[in-house]
Scaffold this active site. Sequence first.
Site, PDB file in Angstrom:
ATOM      1  CG  ASP A 138      -5.370  -6.596   1.405  1.00 20.91           C
ATOM      2  OD1 ASP A 138      -4.162  -6.747   1.158  1.00 20.91           O
ATOM      3  OD2 ASP A 138      -5.868  -5.497   1.702  1.00 20.91           O
ATOM      4  CG  ASN A 160      -6.761  -1.593  -0.017  1.00 23.50           C
ATOM      5  OD1 ASN A 160      -5.593  -1.261  -0.101  1.00 23.50           O
ATOM      6  ND2 ASN A 160      -7.241  -2.188   1.072  1.00 23.50           N
ATOM      7  CB  SER A 212      -0.957   0.006   1.187  1.00 26.79           C
ATOM      8  OG  SER A 212      -1.998  -0.924   0.989  1.00 26.79           O
ATOM      9  CG  HIS A 265       0.699   4.592   3.370  1.00 22.78           C
ATOM     10  ND1 HIS A 265       0.315   3.283   3.271  1.00 22.78           N
ATOM     11  CD2 HIS A 265      -0.421   5.339   3.184  1.00 22.78           C
ATOM     12  CE1 HIS A 265      -0.998   3.233   3.024  1.00 22.78           C
ATOM     13  NE2 HIS A 265      -1.472   4.462   2.976  1.00 22.78           N
ATOM     14  CE1 TYR A 323      -4.836   2.631   3.931  1.00 24.82           C
ATOM     15  CE2 TYR A 323      -5.660   0.504   3.193  1.00 24.82           C
ATOM     16  CZ  TYR A 323      -4.671   1.471   3.206  1.00 24.82           C
ATOM     17  OH  TYR A 323      -3.525   1.268   2.485  1.00 24.82           O
ATOM     18  CE  LYS A 355      -4.435   2.041  -0.447  1.00 25.62           C
ATOM     19  NZ  LYS A 355      -3.828   0.713  -0.472  1.00 25.62           N
TER      20      LYS A 355
END
Length: 520
Positions: free
Chosen positions: A482, A155, A62, A288, A153, A65
């Site tokens: 995930d 995705n 992630s 992150h 959050y 991102k």
Amino acid sequence: MTMIDDKRLEAEIDALPARFQGPGGVIGVVSEGRVVARRAWGFANLDDRRAMMPDTRLPICSISKQFTCAAMFALCGEPEALDARLPAHLPNFEEPLPTVRDLCNNQSGLRDYWALTVLHGGRAEQSFSRADAGPVLARMRTGHFAPGTRYSYSNGNFRVLSDMLEELSPEPLEALYARHIWQPAGMAGAVLTADTRQPADGVVGYEGNDASGYLPADNGIYWRGDAGISASLDDMIAYERWIDATRDDPASLYQRIAAPQTFRDGKPAAYGFGLQHSRLGDFAFTSHGGALRGFRAYRMCSTEARFSVVVMFNHHGDAHGAAQRLARAALGLPHPTSQPLRGNWAGQWISRETGLLARLEAGRKTVSLRFGTSVEALSEAPDGSLASATVKVSRAGEDLLMERPHENFAERLVPVAAVPPVADTGIAGRYRSSELEADIVIECRDGGTYLWAEGFLGTGRPEIVYPAGPDLWIVVTRRSMDAPAPGDWTLRVTRDAAGDVTGLTLGCWLARDIGYVKQA
């Protein structure tokens, strides 16, 4: 000039392999554009004894991102340039649509599409192709909060963003990354490995721990925009040095994605454009994390202090905790400590807004809060409340006051009485969700209760269902496509005037308030 405590930093690095046990890892520390620490240890692949090296490429998950958001700024100028394209990606959405800026700030209210794969019948190890993402997103009819009002959050926000970028650009996403970020930053090895079955450099991620042993993680998902980049430690160090070199240019891509964001009500948001905002000591940081089954990564950067830390593991070690320890050691800050608890905090409460159970389990010095995806460790504050960096809870009689400023969420939760651990066979049956166009089946057998999902991805594995309170149940998902998995789902039962079960509402922190109707 930020003074680095070199001796304390070196001692902290030396202790990392034992403190965060697993097959292998890498760390890097950059100060004022200079590499002050660069270390690799262990193995990238245990079976062929392939050593972990600074040039071994690992999935940054992630952390990708922020690269997607930077590519958006480079291509579009502002996120509003893509707003007109969003309706085509959410064709069945019945409520006011979020903006693309909401997507970038995780304020869209869209339920996380990886969590929803569990309810569409997906299993942890099965393949999830590029074409599978569209049907999950297109089925969405509602959000779990109004856009811009909360943080959650998701995705899918960044998956949609990347799809829109590729519609607009004649170049694929990896070419946008390379032209606007990787090449200027000198990230010579960075690559988009969207298919997790094809990892770069033959690296293997491992599930398990020292007690159970380490087994190769079997990943079959295709992710793009929300994750997918693989990069080596040397690539990530080059990225941090590029950020430092462009720190005084307000038009630089990193300065643009690092700009503070707000909620609709004007309150400051702790997340924006793929970056978390926080403070450590006297300095503001952007950071992150990233996670895939078998991998954990974390990067943090302060342009004020001209200081960065990168941590990547090919196991489930706490990369965030490791990065925090390295940063505190380098900057001469003490590690946080907890005092023995004075009060009795154990119990459970229900949030009316989210429909989720909050459970407190007391240890000797910390209290574990089960509410979000991961268990949160809270310490007792001088005023008698419990707190961590992101949440504060306090008592109001029997009720629990929960404040989560980074989510723009505060609520008074009401207590839930525990019930005997006896199955209620009345909840057995098949239930249909019009929101997902998918079913769940509950079976009561041999004194236990089990739930599985059936949808366009197949039939999921049975999950254990535990009674939690009157017409309240906990469904446990510990493994999913995930990582981390959705965790605990709260299942609420709906009955008619005669007391017969007519439906259910199922939700977790990533995907709340999904209604189901019992089928005949």
